[in-house]
Design a protein around this motif. Structure first.
Motif, mmCIF file in Angstrom:
data_model
loop_
_atom_site.group_PDB
_atom_site.id
_atom_site.type_symbol
_atom_site.label_atom_id
_atom_site.label_comp_id
_atom_site.label_asym_id
_atom_site.label_seq_id
_atom_site.Cartn_x
_atom_site.Cartn_y
_atom_site.Cartn_z
ATOM 1 N N SER A 26 -5.587 -6.132 1.018
ATOM 2 C CA SER A 26 -5.558 -5.905 2.458
ATOM 3 C C SER A 26 -6.884 -6.298 3.101
ATOM 4 C CB SER A 26 -5.250 -4.430 2.750
ATOM 5 O OG SER A 26 -5.193 -4.179 4.139
ATOM 6 N N LYS A 65 -11.548 -0.582 4.085
ATOM 7 C CA LYS A 65 -10.561 -0.954 3.076
ATOM 8 C C LYS A 65 -11.210 -1.112 1.705
ATOM 9 C CE LYS A 65 -7.425 -3.028 6.424
ATOM 10 N NZ LYS A 65 -6.668 -4.215 6.859
ATOM 11 N N TRP A 78 -5.374 -2.192 -1.606
ATOM 12 C CA TRP A 78 -6.393 -2.101 -0.559
ATOM 13 C C TRP A 78 -7.322 -3.308 -0.584
ATOM 14 C CZ3 TRP A 78 -6.035 0.408 3.633
ATOM 15 C CH2 TRP A 78 -5.460 1.684 3.701
ATOM 16 N N ILE A 126 0.839 -1.209 0.000
ATOM 17 C CA ILE A 126 0.000 0.000 0.000
ATOM 18 C C ILE A 126 0.869 1.252 0.000
ATOM 19 C CG2 ILE A 126 -1.634 1.352 1.376
ATOM 20 C CD1 ILE A 126 -2.860 -1.312 2.296
ATOM 21 N N HIS A 172 -11.712 2.416 0.425
ATOM 22 C CA HIS A 172 -10.442 2.956 -0.085
ATOM 23 C C HIS A 172 -10.147 2.382 -1.472
ATOM 24 C CE1 HIS A 172 -9.357 5.201 3.400
ATOM 25 N NE2 HIS A 172 -9.152 4.156 4.190
ATOM 26 N N SER A 173 -10.374 1.081 -1.616
ATOM 27 C CA SER A 173 -10.118 0.421 -2.894
ATOM 28 C C SER A 173 -11.013 0.977 -3.985
ATOM 29 C CB SER A 173 -10.345 -1.089 -2.739
ATOM 30 O OG SER A 173 -10.145 -1.759 -3.962
#
Length: 383
Positions: A187, A198, A184, A160, A201-202
């Motif tokens: 993750s 997450k 992300w 990341i 975010h992705s």
């Protein structure tokens, strides 16, 4: 006056660039057709390279470029080729500042399966100066290295950070944003597939990647973005994303993903409608555990104290934590109504989502920590 001919080395360079453009944008229904076309174009590029007079290859810089181009052309195929590694190794020795030669060499060593040496190669290249393409490849490699290791969370976090560093070098580069989105998403799965932040975010990174026109031809961007929407239960966006990926690359299993989602929606809708008609009296009872083809979330059909049925999706729990017949108390759940259309079929049902085991009481009792999923869960997506 005749048109001045291009420099032979420049023509070979352009041929190599065109070859990689073909690799990244040509997705026939039969993968063998792509290999055949790549072979044909690489043969032509090598002929152009061999047409360069020997006199122009004598200076170290020119020779370095020649070795780099030959190695790059040979390395366009998915399998490892020692000849490509040999030429690329010569190129970086002759000109250590040739960043793309380092990039190709690292990728070539990666194909050989020597991930540690590939990482050393990328890090050595970065020691000579920042480079967004090398940072992206290093980020991808770290995700690959994370699989099956004890320190996978640490490696994915490094992935990341390197993805973010690439973006700082060019905030408009779609490939860098796409790579961050993949980091992300990985993750999310490595940490047990429960942390929705997450996923968000992705998804944001993929949306930024989509702003770059050159990413429009990347089927993996559509596939991975659809994967995120699937786990966020944005079913309509997931369906349209997988369908777009399938059109761009028939070789992906995107059409299969579409069918899996449709099967799930059919199952949820049929259960939901069937138990609305029965007006069951079991308040807060788990009526059914819904089996489906994805690793997460877990789906259940519940009936509340008002005799209303709804679909419950649960993240971060083992499948044996909640059983059919259990009475659930849900704390601060996320409620919404699913109302989508796909292929002239409508899906409508009430949905409630919980993300943490602390939000659920099962038969009046809190869940134990061992019921939570915090280990690695990998889903299919392009890294």
């Amino acid at each position: 006056m005749p048109t001045q001919q291009k420099d032979p080395l420049a023509k070979a360079t352009r041929a190599a660039e065109d070859l990689y453009h073909l690799r990244d944008t040509y997705f026939p229904a039969n993968p063998d057709d792509k290999i055949s076309k790549l072979q044909q174009q690489s043969d032509l590029a090598l002929k152009l390279l061999d047409s360069i007079p020997q006199d122009t290859r004598k200076l170290p810089m020119q020779r370095a470029t020649f070795e780099y181009l030959r190695g790059k052309i040979l390395d366009v195929f998915p399998d490892y080729r020692k000849e490509a590694e040999d030429h690329l190794s010569k190129a970086v020795k002759l000109n250590p500042s040739l960043a793309d030669a380092w990039l190709c060499l690292g990728n070539c060593i990666w194909k050989k399966g020597d991930l540690s040496s590939a990482k050393n190669c990328f890090n050595l290249a970065l020691s000579k100066g920042p480079n967004k393409s090398i940072l992206c490849q290093l980020s991808m490699l770290e995700r690959k290295m994370a699989q099956g290791t004890e320190n996978q969370a640490e490696l994915v976090e490094e992935s990341i950070q390197h993805a973010k560093e690439a973006i700082t070098l060019d905030v408009k580069d779609g490939n860098s944003w796409y790579n961050l989105g993949n980091a992300w998403l990985t993750s999310f799965f490595v940490s047990g597939a429960w942390d929705h932040s997450k996923l968000l975010h992705s998804l944001k990174a993929y949306q930024n990647a989509d702003k770059d026109e050159k990413m429009k031809s990347n089927p993996d961007l559509y596939f991975n973005s659809a994967t995120v929407n699937q786990y966020l239960e944005n079913y309509e966006r997931a369906l349209s994303g997988f369908e777009a990926a399938s059109v761009k690359d028939p070789g992906l299993n995107a059409a299969e993903q579409v069918q899996k989602i449709v099967n799930l929606l059919d199952k949820l809708q049929n259960l939901f409608r069937g138990h609305i008609r029965k007006q069951l009296q079991l308040v807060g009872k788990v009526l059914f555990f819904v089996k489906h083809d994805c690793v997460t979330p877990l789906y259940y059909l519940l009936c509340d104290s008002n005799q209303a049925c709804f679909v419950l999706s649960v993240y971060g729990l083992h499948s044996d934590a909640i059983k059919e017949g259990d009475q659930l108390t849900l704390l601060e759940p996320y409620f919404r109504c699913i109302d989508i259309s796909w292929k002239e079929k409508c899906y409508q049902f009430k949905s409630i989502r919980v993300d943490f085991l602390e939000q659920i009481l099962v038969n009046g009792k809190t869940l134990r920590p061992y019921n939570a999923v915090r280990t690695s869960i990998y889903a299919q997506h392009k890294s």
